[in-house]
Design a protein around this motif. Structure first.
Motif, mmCIF file in Angstrom:
data_model
loop_
_atom_site.group_PDB
_atom_site.id
_atom_site.type_symbol
_atom_site.label_atom_id
_atom_site.label_comp_id
_atom_site.label_asym_id
_atom_site.label_seq_id
_atom_site.Cartn_x
_atom_site.Cartn_y
_atom_site.Cartn_z
ATOM 1 N N GLU A 46 0.876 -1.247 -0.061
ATOM 2 C CA GLU A 46 -0.180 0.221 -0.072
ATOM 3 C C GLU A 46 0.858 1.467 -0.115
ATOM 4 O OE1 GLU A 46 -3.622 2.253 2.383
ATOM 5 O OE2 GLU A 46 -3.216 0.326 2.585
ATOM 6 N N PRO A 47 2.010 1.370 0.856
ATOM 7 C CA PRO A 47 2.635 2.640 0.852
ATOM 8 C C PRO A 47 3.177 2.966 -0.329
ATOM 9 C CG PRO A 47 3.132 1.553 2.739
ATOM 10 C CD PRO A 47 2.219 0.437 1.928
ATOM 11 N N TYR A 48 3.662 1.879 -1.193
ATOM 12 C CA TYR A 48 4.158 1.741 -2.558
ATOM 13 C C TYR A 48 3.305 2.173 -3.463
ATOM 14 C CZ TYR A 48 7.360 0.137 -6.582
ATOM 15 O OH TYR A 48 7.982 -0.040 -7.705
ATOM 16 N N ASP A 49 2.230 1.647 -3.693
ATOM 17 C CA ASP A 49 1.115 2.205 -4.386
ATOM 18 C C ASP A 49 0.528 3.796 -4.169
ATOM 19 O OD1 ASP A 49 0.581 -0.144 -5.642
ATOM 20 O OD2 ASP A 49 -1.280 -0.728 -4.297
ATOM 21 N N CYS A 50 0.865 4.319 -2.783
ATOM 22 C CA CYS A 50 0.649 5.552 -2.648
ATOM 23 C C CYS A 50 1.897 6.536 -2.816
ATOM 24 C CB CYS A 50 0.385 5.725 -1.054
ATOM 25 S SG CYS A 50 -1.459 5.058 -0.706
ATOM 26 N N GLY A 51 2.943 6.273 -3.369
ATOM 27 C CA GLY A 51 3.965 7.016 -3.765
ATOM 28 C C GLY A 51 5.301 6.498 -3.195
ATOM 29 N N GLN A 52 5.440 5.682 -2.412
ATOM 30 C CA GLN A 52 6.708 5.265 -1.692
ATOM 31 C C GLN A 52 7.768 5.022 -2.706
ATOM 32 O OE1 GLN A 52 6.880 1.436 0.018
ATOM 33 N NE2 GLN A 52 7.960 2.427 2.011
ATOM 34 N N SER A 53 9.137 5.142 -2.614
ATOM 35 C CA SER A 53 10.242 5.141 -3.623
ATOM 36 C C SER A 53 10.056 3.303 -3.900
ATOM 37 C CB SER A 53 11.364 5.586 -3.187
ATOM 38 O OG SER A 53 12.047 4.857 -2.361
ATOM 39 N N PRO A 54 10.645 3.290 -5.056
ATOM 40 C CA PRO A 54 10.812 1.493 -5.156
ATOM 41 C C PRO A 54 11.971 0.898 -4.607
ATOM 42 C CG PRO A 54 10.665 2.896 -7.111
ATOM 43 C CD PRO A 54 10.690 3.740 -6.352
ATOM 44 N N ARG A 55 13.139 2.002 -4.244
ATOM 45 C CA ARG A 55 14.012 1.322 -3.237
ATOM 46 C C ARG A 55 13.354 0.966 -1.881
ATOM 47 N NH1 ARG A 55 19.074 0.481 -2.991
ATOM 48 N NH2 ARG A 55 19.607 1.454 -5.124
ATOM 49 N N ASP A 56 12.628 1.979 -1.394
ATOM 50 C CA ASP A 56 12.080 1.741 0.097
ATOM 51 C C ASP A 56 11.378 0.731 0.033
ATOM 52 O OD1 ASP A 56 13.413 3.947 1.306
ATOM 53 O OD2 ASP A 56 11.823 5.435 1.247
ATOM 54 N N TYR A 57 10.347 0.412 -0.813
ATOM 55 C CA TYR A 57 9.512 -0.794 -0.896
ATOM 56 C C TYR A 57 10.228 -1.942 -1.149
ATOM 57 C CZ TYR A 57 6.236 -4.364 -2.943
ATOM 58 O OH TYR A 57 5.624 -5.554 -3.229
ATOM 59 N N TRP A 58 11.020 -2.136 -2.022
ATOM 60 C CA TRP A 58 11.708 -3.479 -2.173
ATOM 61 C C TRP A 58 12.759 -3.730 -0.989
ATOM 62 C CZ3 TRP A 58 9.858 -6.883 -5.233
ATOM 63 C CH2 TRP A 58 8.830 -6.434 -6.105
ATOM 64 N N GLN A 59 13.359 -2.998 -0.401
ATOM 65 C CA GLN A 59 14.053 -2.982 0.775
ATOM 66 C C GLN A 59 13.377 -3.648 1.983
ATOM 67 O OE1 GLN A 59 17.765 -2.349 0.748
ATOM 68 N NE2 GLN A 59 17.164 -4.124 2.087
ATOM 69 N N LYS A 60 11.974 -3.019 1.943
ATOM 70 C CA LYS A 60 11.032 -3.732 3.062
ATOM 71 C C LYS A 60 10.592 -5.163 2.695
ATOM 72 C CE LYS A 60 8.560 -2.126 6.608
ATOM 73 N NZ LYS A 60 8.990 -1.732 7.737
ATOM 74 N N ARG A 104 -15.498 7.626 -23.739
ATOM 75 C CA ARG A 104 -14.316 7.381 -23.667
ATOM 76 C C ARG A 104 -14.046 7.482 -21.962
ATOM 77 N NH1 ARG A 104 -10.221 8.240 -26.823
ATOM 78 N NH2 ARG A 104 -8.958 9.531 -25.107
ATOM 79 N N PRO A 105 -13.611 6.331 -21.488
ATOM 80 C CA PRO A 105 -13.726 6.303 -19.916
ATOM 81 C C PRO A 105 -12.347 6.588 -19.370
ATOM 82 C CG PRO A 105 -12.700 4.042 -21.010
ATOM 83 C CD PRO A 105 -13.300 5.187 -22.132
ATOM 84 N N TRP A 106 -12.550 6.763 -18.006
ATOM 85 C CA TRP A 106 -11.336 6.938 -17.277
ATOM 86 C C TRP A 106 -10.775 5.836 -16.544
ATOM 87 C CZ3 TRP A 106 -9.041 11.991 -15.928
ATOM 88 C CH2 TRP A 106 -9.551 13.072 -16.856
ATOM 89 N N LEU A 107 -9.582 5.912 -15.987
ATOM 90 C CA LEU A 107 -8.871 4.905 -15.491
ATOM 91 C C LEU A 107 -8.656 5.347 -13.934
ATOM 92 C CD1 LEU A 107 -7.456 2.032 -16.084
ATOM 93 C CD2 LEU A 107 -5.413 3.307 -15.685
ATOM 94 N N LEU A 108 -8.707 4.470 -12.982
ATOM 95 C CA LEU A 108 -8.297 4.785 -11.675
ATOM 96 C C LEU A 108 -7.707 3.728 -10.955
ATOM 97 C CD1 LEU A 108 -8.455 6.736 -9.165
ATOM 98 C CD2 LEU A 108 -10.751 5.569 -8.593
ATOM 99 N N SER A 109 -6.646 3.552 -10.846
ATOM 100 C CA SER A 109 -5.811 2.266 -10.659
ATOM 101 C C SER A 109 -4.816 2.658 -9.338
ATOM 102 C CB SER A 109 -4.724 1.974 -11.821
ATOM 103 O OG SER A 109 -4.138 0.911 -11.346
ATOM 104 N N ASN A 110 -4.655 1.795 -8.315
ATOM 105 C CA ASN A 110 -3.730 1.599 -7.451
ATOM 106 C C ASN A 110 -2.582 1.050 -8.068
ATOM 107 O OD1 ASN A 110 -5.684 2.357 -5.374
ATOM 108 N ND2 ASN A 110 -5.717 0.510 -4.454
ATOM 109 N N ALA A 111 -1.389 1.969 -8.202
ATOM 110 C CA ALA A 111 -0.357 1.678 -8.996
ATOM 111 C C ALA A 111 0.804 2.388 -8.609
ATOM 112 C CB ALA A 111 -0.477 1.881 -10.507
#
Length: 194
Positions: A46-60, A104-111
Motif C-alpha cells: 500500500e505505501p508503494y501504491d501511494c508513492g513510496q520509492s521503489p528502493r524503500d518498498y523493495w528493501q522492505k 471514453r472512460p477514465w482509469l483509476l488504478s492503485n499503481a
C-alpha cells in the motif's frame, strides 16, 4: 437516455492477474520462499501504491539485511512492472467498442510510480479520456479521497459515474460516495451504461 461516465480499475480488470511465474522469479531472486515472498509483496504494497520509492518498498519486502544494489533494484522493478502489463484481450476489445460507441472512460488504478508510467505508455492509453494513479494522488483505493479526485478530474457528480473494479472493498467505497458500481467478475457490463 443519459449515459454514465465510466471509471475503470486496471489490475485484474484490464490486465490479467499477476502471473505465478513472475512471482516465482522475484522470490528466487530474493532467495525467499514463494509463499513468504508473496505475503511480503502484498503486506508492504500500500505505501508503494501511494508513492513510496521503489528502493524503500523493495528493501522492505527483501528485509533490512538484503544488500540491494542499483542493478538488482532495477531488475525487481522490471519484473514486477512487466508482470502487470499482460492485457486481457477481451478488455481491450470492450474498451475499443466503448470508444466506437462514443464513451471514453477514465482509469483509476492503485499503481506505484514505475507501473503508472508503464501503463500510461501502453497503446490502450489512447482509449482513455484520462488516467488517475494512486502513486500520483498520494492515496489508494478504497480511500474516499480517490473518488473525490476522480469526480474533480472527470468534472462529474458521483451519481453520473459508473465505477468498475474487481474488489468489493473498492466498489463498496465508491457506492458509499454516490457512484454506480459494477463488481467485475470476468464479464463487462453491456451498453449503454445508463
Amino acid at each position: 437516455m443519459i449515459m454514465k461516465k465510466l471509471l475503470i480499475d486496471y489490475a485484474e480488470v484490464i490486465s490479467r492477474p499477476f502471473p505465478d511465474t513472475a512471482m516465482t522469479e522475484l522470490a528466487q531472486r530474493a532467495a525467499i520462499s514463494a509463499s513468504d515472498f508473496r505475503q511480503r509483496y502484498w503486506e508492504y504494497r500500500e505505501p508503494y501504491d501511494c508513492g513510496q520509492s521503489p528502493r524503500d518498498y523493495w528493501q522492505k519486502v527483501l528485509g533490512a539485511d538484503y544488500k540491494l544494489g542499483d542493478e538488482e533494484l532495477a531488475a525487481f522493478v522490471r519484473i514486477d512492472v512487466d508482470g502487470w502489463l499482460n492485457l486481457d484481450p477481451a478488455a481491450v476489445e470492450w474498451l475499443t467498442k466503448l470508444n466506437e460507441s462514443g464513451v471514453r472512460p477514465w482509469l483509476l488504478s492503485n499503481a506505484p510510480h514505475p507501473l503508472a508510467e508503464a501503463i500510461a505508455d501502453l497503446p490502450i492509453a489512447s482509449l482513455f479520456n484520462g488516467m488517475l494513479f494512486s502513486a500520483r494522488l498520494g492515496m489508494a483505493k478504497p480511500s474516499q479521497g480517490c473518488f473525490v479526485a476522480a469526480t474533480r478530474a472527470m468534472e462529474a457528480r458521483p451519481e453520473d459515474i459508473m465505477f468498475i473494479d474487481d474488489r468489493s472493498a473498492n466498489t463498496d467505497a465508491a457506492a458509499e460516495f454516490g457512484m454506480s458500481t459494477f463488481l467485475f467478475r470476468g464479464e463487462f457490463p453491456g451498453l449503454p451504461l445508463a
